[in-house]
Motif scaffolding. Structure first.
Motif, PDB file in Angstrom:
ATOM      1  N   HIS A  79      -6.712  12.971  -2.756  1.00 24.49           N
ATOM      2  CA  HIS A  79      -6.702  11.683  -2.049  1.00 24.49           C
ATOM      3  C   HIS A  79      -7.299  11.785  -0.638  1.00 24.49           C
ATOM      4  O   HIS A  79      -8.250  11.068  -0.343  1.00 24.49           O
ATOM      5  CB  HIS A  79      -5.303  11.034  -2.006  1.00 24.49           C
ATOM      6  CG  HIS A  79      -4.906  10.493  -3.344  1.00 24.49           C
ATOM      7  ND1 HIS A  79      -5.453   9.339  -3.860  1.00 24.49           N
ATOM      8  CD2 HIS A  79      -4.044  10.955  -4.293  1.00 24.49           C
ATOM      9  CE1 HIS A  79      -4.944   9.108  -5.063  1.00 24.49           C
ATOM     10  NE2 HIS A  79      -4.089  10.087  -5.357  1.00 24.49           N
ATOM     11  N   SER A 125      -2.071   8.218 -16.237  1.00 26.35           N
ATOM     12  CA  SER A 125      -2.143   7.450 -15.012  1.00 26.35           C
ATOM     13  C   SER A 125      -3.605   7.384 -14.581  1.00 26.35           C
ATOM     14  O   SER A 125      -4.291   8.392 -14.580  1.00 26.35           O
ATOM     15  CB  SER A 125      -1.303   8.165 -13.958  1.00 26.35           C
ATOM     16  OG  SER A 125      -1.594   7.666 -12.697  1.00 26.35           O
ATOM     17  N   THR A 161      -6.661   7.384 -12.319  1.00 24.52           N
ATOM     18  CA  THR A 161      -7.031   7.826 -10.968  1.00 24.52           C
ATOM     19  C   THR A 161      -7.637   6.667 -10.187  1.00 24.52           C
ATOM     20  O   THR A 161      -7.393   6.513  -8.995  1.00 24.52           O
ATOM     21  CB  THR A 161      -8.044   8.983 -11.062  1.00 24.52           C
ATOM     22  OG1 THR A 161      -7.421  10.042 -11.775  1.00 24.52           O
ATOM     23  CG2 THR A 161      -8.466   9.490  -9.699  1.00 24.52           C
ATOM     24  N   SER A 199      -4.790   4.667  -8.695  1.00 29.42           N
ATOM     25  CA  SER A 199      -4.058   5.303  -7.592  1.00 29.42           C
ATOM     26  C   SER A 199      -4.955   5.437  -6.362  1.00 29.42           C
ATOM     27  O   SER A 199      -4.506   5.216  -5.228  1.00 29.42           O
ATOM     28  CB  SER A 199      -3.438   6.645  -8.008  1.00 29.42           C
ATOM     29  OG  SER A 199      -4.400   7.635  -8.150  1.00 29.42           O
ATOM     30  N   ASP A 202      -5.175   2.016  -4.798  1.00 30.49           N
ATOM     31  CA  ASP A 202      -3.922   1.675  -4.149  1.00 30.49           C
ATOM     32  C   ASP A 202      -3.789   2.354  -2.785  1.00 30.49           C
ATOM     33  O   ASP A 202      -3.334   1.754  -1.814  1.00 30.49           O
ATOM     34  CB  ASP A 202      -2.794   2.158  -5.067  1.00 30.49           C
ATOM     35  CG  ASP A 202      -1.705   1.142  -5.166  1.00 30.49           C
ATOM     36  OD1 ASP A 202      -2.017  -0.048  -4.976  1.00 30.49           O
ATOM     37  OD2 ASP A 202      -0.565   1.560  -5.415  1.00 30.49           O
ATOM     38  N   VAL A 203      -4.193   3.625  -2.733  1.00 32.86           N
ATOM     39  CA  VAL A 203      -4.181   4.336  -1.445  1.00 32.86           C
ATOM     40  C   VAL A 203      -5.143   3.624  -0.483  1.00 32.86           C
ATOM     41  O   VAL A 203      -4.831   3.426   0.697  1.00 32.86           O
ATOM     42  CB  VAL A 203      -4.553   5.832  -1.624  1.00 32.86           C
ATOM     43  CG1 VAL A 203      -4.809   6.508  -0.282  1.00 32.86           C
ATOM     44  CG2 VAL A 203      -3.460   6.563  -2.388  1.00 32.86           C
ATOM     45  N   THR A 207       2.665   7.497  -1.520  1.00 34.36           N
ATOM     46  CA  THR A 207       3.157   6.772  -2.707  1.00 34.36           C
ATOM     47  C   THR A 207       2.457   7.162  -4.010  1.00 34.36           C
ATOM     48  O   THR A 207       2.471   6.385  -4.965  1.00 34.36           O
ATOM     49  CB  THR A 207       3.077   5.224  -2.547  1.00 34.36           C
ATOM     50  OG1 THR A 207       1.706   4.800  -2.714  1.00 34.36           O
ATOM     51  CG2 THR A 207       3.609   4.750  -1.213  1.00 34.36           C
ATOM     52  N   VAL A 208       1.860   8.345  -4.057  1.00 36.16           N
ATOM     53  CA  VAL A 208       1.188   8.718  -5.303  1.00 36.16           C
ATOM     54  C   VAL A 208       2.012   9.679  -6.175  1.00 36.16           C
ATOM     55  O   VAL A 208       1.552  10.096  -7.237  1.00 36.16           O
ATOM     56  CB  VAL A 208      -0.239   9.280  -5.077  1.00 36.16           C
ATOM     57  CG1 VAL A 208      -1.140   8.199  -4.534  1.00 36.16           C
ATOM     58  CG2 VAL A 208      -0.238  10.506  -4.188  1.00 36.16           C
ATOM     59  N   SER A 234       5.724  10.292  -8.346  1.00 41.31           N
ATOM     60  CA  SER A 234       6.483   9.438  -9.258  1.00 41.31           C
ATOM     61  C   SER A 234       7.798  10.172  -9.524  1.00 41.31           C
ATOM     62  O   SER A 234       7.887  11.379  -9.278  1.00 41.31           O
ATOM     63  CB  SER A 234       5.727   9.242 -10.573  1.00 41.31           C
ATOM     64  OG  SER A 234       5.713  10.458 -11.304  1.00 41.31           O
ATOM     65  N   GLY A 242      -4.787  12.683  -9.279  1.00 42.61           N
ATOM     66  CA  GLY A 242      -4.549  11.303  -8.843  1.00 42.61           C
ATOM     67  C   GLY A 242      -3.084  10.941  -8.662  1.00 42.61           C
ATOM     68  O   GLY A 242      -2.741  10.071  -7.856  1.00 42.61           O
ATOM     69  N   GLY A 243      -2.175  11.592  -9.396  1.00 39.68           N
ATOM     70  CA  GLY A 243      -0.748  11.341  -9.246  1.00 39.68           C
ATOM     71  C   GLY A 243      -0.246  10.137 -10.013  1.00 39.68           C
ATOM     72  O   GLY A 243      -0.926   9.635 -10.908  1.00 39.68           O
ATOM     73  N   ARG A 244       1.005   9.720  -9.703  1.00 38.09           N
ATOM     74  CA  ARG A 244       1.712   8.620 -10.393  1.00 38.09           C
ATOM     75  C   ARG A 244       2.004   8.966 -11.855  1.00 38.09           C
ATOM     76  O   ARG A 244       2.343   8.090 -12.648  1.00 38.09           O
ATOM     77  CB  ARG A 244       0.884   7.330 -10.341  1.00 38.09           C
ATOM     78  CG  ARG A 244       0.592   6.839  -8.924  1.00 38.09           C
ATOM     79  CD  ARG A 244       1.469   5.663  -8.573  1.00 38.09           C
ATOM     80  NE  ARG A 244       1.435   5.349  -7.158  1.00 38.09           N
ATOM     81  CZ  ARG A 244       0.635   4.438  -6.621  1.00 38.09           C
ATOM     82  NH1 ARG A 244      -0.191   3.744  -7.373  1.00 38.09           N
ATOM     83  NH2 ARG A 244       0.705   4.195  -5.332  1.00 38.09           N
TER      84      ARG A 244
END
Ligand code: PMV
Length: 314
Positions: A16, A191, A193, A196, A199-200, A252-253, A255, A278-280
């Motif tokens: 990110h 999820s 990428t 996410s 969103d970032v 916030t990435v 979960s 990417g996360g989440r």
């Protein structure tokens, strides 16, 4: 027949923030790969098959559908000047989970680009820098604002220190003084990428100074991590992974599922753990030693990991 492959990847530090010009470190995950196979066909036209996904389409249909396959073929055509493609069947398969933060999209694209260039007689062009550049063009269509780290790692298949910058990205390899034994735990939750990263971006636009400070923190962690990897300081590398996870959580990435796996690994004796990519959802990584590997693997599975892979970076 021509076959080409490209590996998955993990981001060790700096996901990110790397989109915003901070350094990041990533490594190939060579035991899981995307493969593209190209065979000359008897009937005219180009057919694209992805049996795992139950996809069988003509090139025209993939272009009309806006698939990455079609975009990859077009990139190779533009770069080689081949306007009329000979009849062929391109078959794609991948062991890399889709939308799992392991770079599956970049690997599939890189494999198709490499195979097609070779099939068309341009194998000498298909060096890592060329494959990376063309893959990046495709990534841009599908991922919004990719940093370029995924295409770099899958095309070069080496651990890299990467900084997104103009006019040219900084891509450096580095010495790994003591091998890094990583476990890669999959939450099983796919999820996107693109979502996410988008969103970032929205949060950064709404609160630029907060997000710039978080990106700076990730950048400093990645710098310190590179030095620690070069010095073989495993304890520090682990500590920096834990710190990086906390910053990603602030972005916030993370979960609940990722946090659960990261905490389970830390409690079972991993030197450090963090989400990767990417996360989440998707995957997390844990730094282990020969002494802790079995225990950490067991707790990851008990804490809900769908698969646990091992990757050694040397
Ligand atoms: O989720 P993946 O495997 O596509 O990794 C994305 C890495 C990000 O830093 C979140 C995005 C990027 O383009 O670098």
């Amino acid at each position: 027949m021509v076959t080409a492959t490209a590996p998955g990847k993990i981001i060790l530090f700096g996901e990110h923030a790397v989109v915003y010009g901070r350094p990041a470190i990533a490594s190939p995950l060579s035991q899981i790969r995307a493969t593209a196979k190209i065979e000359a066909a008897q009937t005219p036209g180009v057919r694209l098959l992805a049996p795992d996904l139950d996809i069988e389409k003509s090139l025209e249909t993939t272009l009309a559908d806006g698939d990455a396959f079609g975009a990859a073929v077009q990139q190779v055509q533009a770069a080689t000047g081949i306007t009329e493609l000979p009849p062929m069947t391109i078959t794609v398969s991948s062991q890399i989970p889709i939308a799992g933060g392991l770079g599956s999209g970049a690997a599939i694209t890189a494999a198709v680009i490499r195979a097609l260039a070779t099939f068309l007689g341009f194998a000498d062009l298909a060096a890592p820098a060329w494959v990376s550049e063309l893959t990046y063009e495709v990534e841009k269509i599908y991922h919004g604002t990719p940093s370029g780290i995924d295409n770099t790692v899958v095309a070069y298949e080496k651990p890299v220190y990467f900084v997104r910058q103009q006019p040219q990205n900084r891509i450096e390899t580095f010495a790994v003084k003591r091998p890094l034994h990583l476990l890669v735990g999959d939450t099983g939750i796919s999820s996107s990428t693109k979502l996410s990263v988008g969103d970032v971006r929205r949060q950064w636009q709404a609160a630029p100074s907060i997000f710039e400070a978080l990106f700076d923190e990730c950048g400093q962690i990645a710098e310190a991590a590179r030095a620690a990897i070069e010095n073989g300081d495993l304890a520090l590398i682990g500590d920096l992974m834990n710190q990086n996870h906390l910053v990603l959580d602030k972005m916030t990435v993370s979960s609940p599922e990722l946090d659960q796996l990261v905490e389970a690994a830390q409690q079972a004796g991993a030197l450090g753990a963090k989400l990767s990519g990417g996360g989440r959802g998707g995957n997390m990584i844990a730094l282990v030693t020969a002494d802790t590997e079995t225990a950490v693997r067991q707790v990851l599975l008990a804490a809900g990991a769908k698969h646990v892979l091992c990757s050694v970076i040397k």
